[in-house]
Design an enzyme around this catalytic site. Structure first.
Site, PDB file in Angstrom:
ATOM      1  CB  CYS A 112      51.681 -64.991 -59.435  1.00  0.00           C
ATOM      2  SG  CYS A 112      50.931 -65.145 -57.788  1.00  0.00           S
ATOM      3  CB  CYS A 115      48.795 -69.127 -59.050  1.00  0.00           C
ATOM      4  SG  CYS A 115      48.633 -67.515 -59.857  1.00  0.00           S
ATOM      5  CB  CYS A 161      47.865 -62.797 -58.647  1.00  0.00           C
ATOM      6  SG  CYS A 161      47.681 -64.135 -59.836  1.00  0.00           S
ATOM      7  CB  CYS A 164      46.269 -67.270 -56.574  1.00  0.00           C
ATOM      8  SG  CYS A 164      47.729 -66.205 -56.587  1.00  0.00           S
ATOM      9  CB  CYS A 184      55.259 -49.698 -55.922  1.00  0.00           C
ATOM     10  SG  CYS A 184      56.553 -49.784 -54.680  1.00  0.00           S
TER      11      CYS A 184
END
Length: 196
Positions: A112, A115, A161, A164, A184
């Protein structure tokens, strides 16, 4: 002829108008906050979330409870590029074939951008022909959150995510067997870590 309307002083009239406008703005803000997961997350107190940890080779190192990451809009803007901010914090979408990872064939994992949580693996990446990085599954289901997205007159499943609330993209049911799923994902929502 009598005047049935009450005689309201100008100051009172202006104060009532300002209060009404503020009330309308508050209702609109609450509706917007309930429609966007990131706004909801920013308005609640941080909590712990269970995340499956991975090293940079993609090896699972165990599950761990970690604090949810909540930052202000200004903090996210300082950390992210304008496009990454638009995608991850405002649920935007990068243009197809424009991101750095749509055609990446190197081995590694994708973390991510907000984070650093490990979310995707090159082992699960495939060429969908759509112009966005596509994966058959996440590294760990615990590391993502799925929500219903009804924007643009469609019903889709949005992916974020878990640590976060950074918007990643959407999942569709037109992927390859056996699961038939296509995650996607926007390139700017992640950071690629090449396997050594």
């Amino acid at each position: 002829m009598s005047d049935a309307s009450p005689n309201i002083p100008r100051r009172t009239f202006l104060a009532l108008g300002a209060a009404g406008a503020a009330g309308i703005a508050l209702v609109a803000l609450r509706r917007a906050a309930s429609a966007v997961p990131h706004v909801r997350a920013m308005t609640t107190a941080p909590t712990d979330v269970l995340i499956v940890m991975f090293d940079d080779t993609g090896k699972r190192t165990g599950a761990q409870k970690v604090p949810k990451i909540v930052k202000t809009e200004a903090e996210w803007r300082k950390q992210l590029s304008p496009l990454a901010y638009n995608v991850t914090r405002e649920e935007g979408t990068e243009y197809a074939f424009s991101g750095p990872y749509w055609d990446n064939h190197e081995r590694g994992i994708y973390r991510c951008i907000c984070c650093d949580t490990a979310l995707w693996s090159s082992a699960d990446k495939f060429d969908s022909g759509t112009g966005w990085p596509s994966f058959t599954k996440p590294l760990a289901k615990e590391n993502i959150v799925e929500t219903t997205d009804t924007t643009f007159g469609m019903t889709r499943t949005a992916i974020a995510c878990a640590r976060c609330d950074a918007h990643q993209g959407h999942v569709f049911d037109d992927g390859p067997p056996p699961a038939g799923l296509r995650y996607c994902i926007n390139s700017v929502s992640m950071r690629f870590v090449k396997s050594a």
